[in-house]
Design a protein around this motif. Structure first.
Motif, PDB file in Angstrom:
ATOM      1  N   THR A   1      -8.580   1.127  11.183  1.00 22.75           N
ATOM      2  CA  THR A   1      -8.727  -0.125  10.109  1.00 22.75           C
ATOM      3  C   THR A   1      -9.516  -1.033  10.317  1.00 22.75           C
ATOM      4  OG1 THR A   1      -6.326   0.552   9.970  1.00 22.75           O
ATOM      5  CG2 THR A   1      -7.215  -1.582   8.561  1.00 22.75           C
TER       6      THR A   1
ATOM      7  N   VAL B   1      -6.302  -3.991   0.518  1.00 16.90           N
ATOM      8  CA  VAL B   1      -5.802  -2.179   1.546  1.00 16.90           C
ATOM      9  C   VAL B   1      -4.355  -3.071   2.430  1.00 16.90           C
ATOM     10  CG1 VAL B   1      -6.609  -2.096   4.012  1.00 16.90           C
ATOM     11  CG2 VAL B   1      -8.217  -1.966   1.898  1.00 16.90           C
TER      12      VAL B   1
ATOM     13  N   MET C   1      -3.303   2.930   3.851  1.00 15.24           N
ATOM     14  CA  MET C   1      -4.085   3.445   4.615  1.00 15.24           C
ATOM     15  C   MET C   1      -3.285   3.339   6.337  1.00 15.24           C
ATOM     16  SD  MET C   1      -7.582   2.644   6.560  1.00 15.24           S
ATOM     17  CE  MET C   1      -8.411   3.568   7.879  1.00 15.24           C
TER      18      MET C   1
ATOM     19  N   SER D   1      -7.222   8.283  12.396  1.00 19.17           N
ATOM     20  CA  SER D   1      -8.109   7.898  11.677  1.00 19.17           C
ATOM     21  C   SER D   1      -9.151   8.859  11.948  1.00 19.17           C
ATOM     22  CB  SER D   1      -7.744   7.216  10.484  1.00 19.17           C
ATOM     23  OG  SER D   1      -9.541   7.430   9.972  1.00 19.17           O
TER      24      SER D   1
ATOM     25  N   ASP E   1      -4.510   9.332   4.854  1.00 25.09           N
ATOM     26  CA  ASP E   1      -3.286   9.338   5.886  1.00 25.09           C
ATOM     27  C   ASP E   1      -3.764  11.233   6.323  1.00 25.09           C
ATOM     28  OD1 ASP E   1      -1.646   9.932   7.983  1.00 25.09           O
ATOM     29  OD2 ASP E   1      -0.314   9.048   6.953  1.00 25.09           O
TER      30      ASP E   1
ATOM     31  N   ALA F   1      -2.205  -1.291   4.921  1.00 32.14           N
ATOM     32  CA  ALA F   1      -1.806  -0.458   5.926  1.00 32.14           C
ATOM     33  C   ALA F   1      -0.859   0.057   6.364  1.00 32.14           C
ATOM     34  CB  ALA F   1      -2.589  -0.833   7.516  1.00 32.14           C
ATOM     35  N   TYR F   2      -0.372   1.096   6.836  1.00 30.17           N
ATOM     36  CA  TYR F   2       0.669   1.542   7.680  1.00 30.17           C
ATOM     37  C   TYR F   2       1.387   2.119   8.644  1.00 30.17           C
ATOM     38  CZ  TYR F   2       0.148   6.258   5.202  1.00 30.17           C
ATOM     39  OH  TYR F   2      -0.573   6.981   4.782  1.00 30.17           O
TER      40      TYR F   2
ATOM     41  N   LEU G   1      -2.752   3.645  10.442  1.00 27.07           N
ATOM     42  CA  LEU G   1      -3.520   3.191  10.836  1.00 27.07           C
ATOM     43  C   LEU G   1      -3.481   4.846  12.305  1.00 27.07           C
ATOM     44  CD1 LEU G   1      -1.320  -0.397  11.856  1.00 27.07           C
ATOM     45  CD2 LEU G   1      -3.796   0.400  11.326  1.00 27.07           C
TER      46      LEU G   1
ATOM     47  N   ALA H   1     -10.586   8.363   6.659  1.00 29.22           N
ATOM     48  CA  ALA H   1     -11.203   6.957   6.552  1.00 29.22           C
ATOM     49  C   ALA H   1     -12.594   7.339   6.054  1.00 29.22           C
ATOM     50  CB  ALA H   1     -11.431   6.105   7.869  1.00 29.22           C
TER      51      ALA H   1
ATOM     52  N   PHE I   1       0.933  -4.846   5.497  1.00 28.16           N
ATOM     53  CA  PHE I   1       1.577  -3.654   6.352  1.00 28.16           C
ATOM     54  C   PHE I   1       2.336  -3.113   5.968  1.00 28.16           C
ATOM     55  CE2 PHE I   1       2.630  -1.984  10.327  1.00 28.16           C
ATOM     56  CZ  PHE I   1       1.797  -0.938  10.948  1.00 28.16           C
TER      57      PHE I   1
ATOM     58  N   THR J   1      -3.457  -6.031  13.098  1.00 22.35           N
ATOM     59  CA  THR J   1      -4.650  -5.804  11.112  1.00 22.35           C
ATOM     60  C   THR J   1      -4.296  -6.334   9.956  1.00 22.35           C
ATOM     61  OG1 THR J   1      -3.072  -3.391  11.722  1.00 22.35           O
ATOM     62  CG2 THR J   1      -3.580  -3.560   9.457  1.00 22.35           C
TER      63      THR J   1
ATOM     64  N   ALA K   1      -6.321  -6.308   6.239  1.00 26.50           N
ATOM     65  CA  ALA K   1      -5.822  -6.084   5.250  1.00 26.50           C
ATOM     66  C   ALA K   1      -4.880  -6.789   4.626  1.00 26.50           C
ATOM     67  CB  ALA K   1      -4.792  -5.344   5.984  1.00 26.50           C
TER      68      ALA K   1
END
Length: 121
Positions: A60, A78, A51, A56, A8, A80-81, A53, A34, A101, A93, A98
């Motif tokens: 993603t 993975v 990770m 970055s 992040d 994601a958030y 979103l 990333a 999420f 995602t 991923a």
């Protein structure tokens, strides 16, 4: 003990997520970009990547695609958030690869549930 890579760019948000992870018995490694996370994954093979979103230098989907082509293959999981305003991106995602999420703000119970759901805990 499972290893979690937290990616992040936002230092404040990374700290908040790290605080939620603290009591779960994970070894936590942080990267703010990333591409740095991808290098770490290739060299170390963490069990899970959390990770963000937003913000970055690598999207993603690109991160996941490159990671899956590496020697680590299907590992790591993975998750994601992103903030509430990213809710519309959840489906894409997941389609990008991923495993899960979650939306921010997040609490420890939600993160713990997602980690159990994906088999990390």
């Amino acid at each position: 003990m499972a290893e979690c890579l937290l990616i992040d760019r936002d230092v404040t948000e990374r700290k908040r997520v790290r605080e939620q992870l603290a009591g779960l018995g994970l070894t936590i490694v942080e990267r703010d970009e990333a591409d740095q996370g991808l290098v770490y994954c290739n060299d170390n093979g963490p069990d899970v990547v959390l990770m963000a979103l937003q913000g970055s230098n690598l999207q993603t989907a690109d991160f996941i695609r490159r990671m899956r082509k590496s020697r680590q293959g299907k590992r790591p999981v993975v998750i994601a958030y992103g903030p509430q305003s990213y809710a519309s991106r959840i489906g894409q995602t997941i389609l990008d690869g991923a495993a899960e999420f979650f939306l921010l703000p997040v609490d420890c119970d939600t993160i713990c549930f997602k980690l159990r759901q994906t088999g990390v805990l």
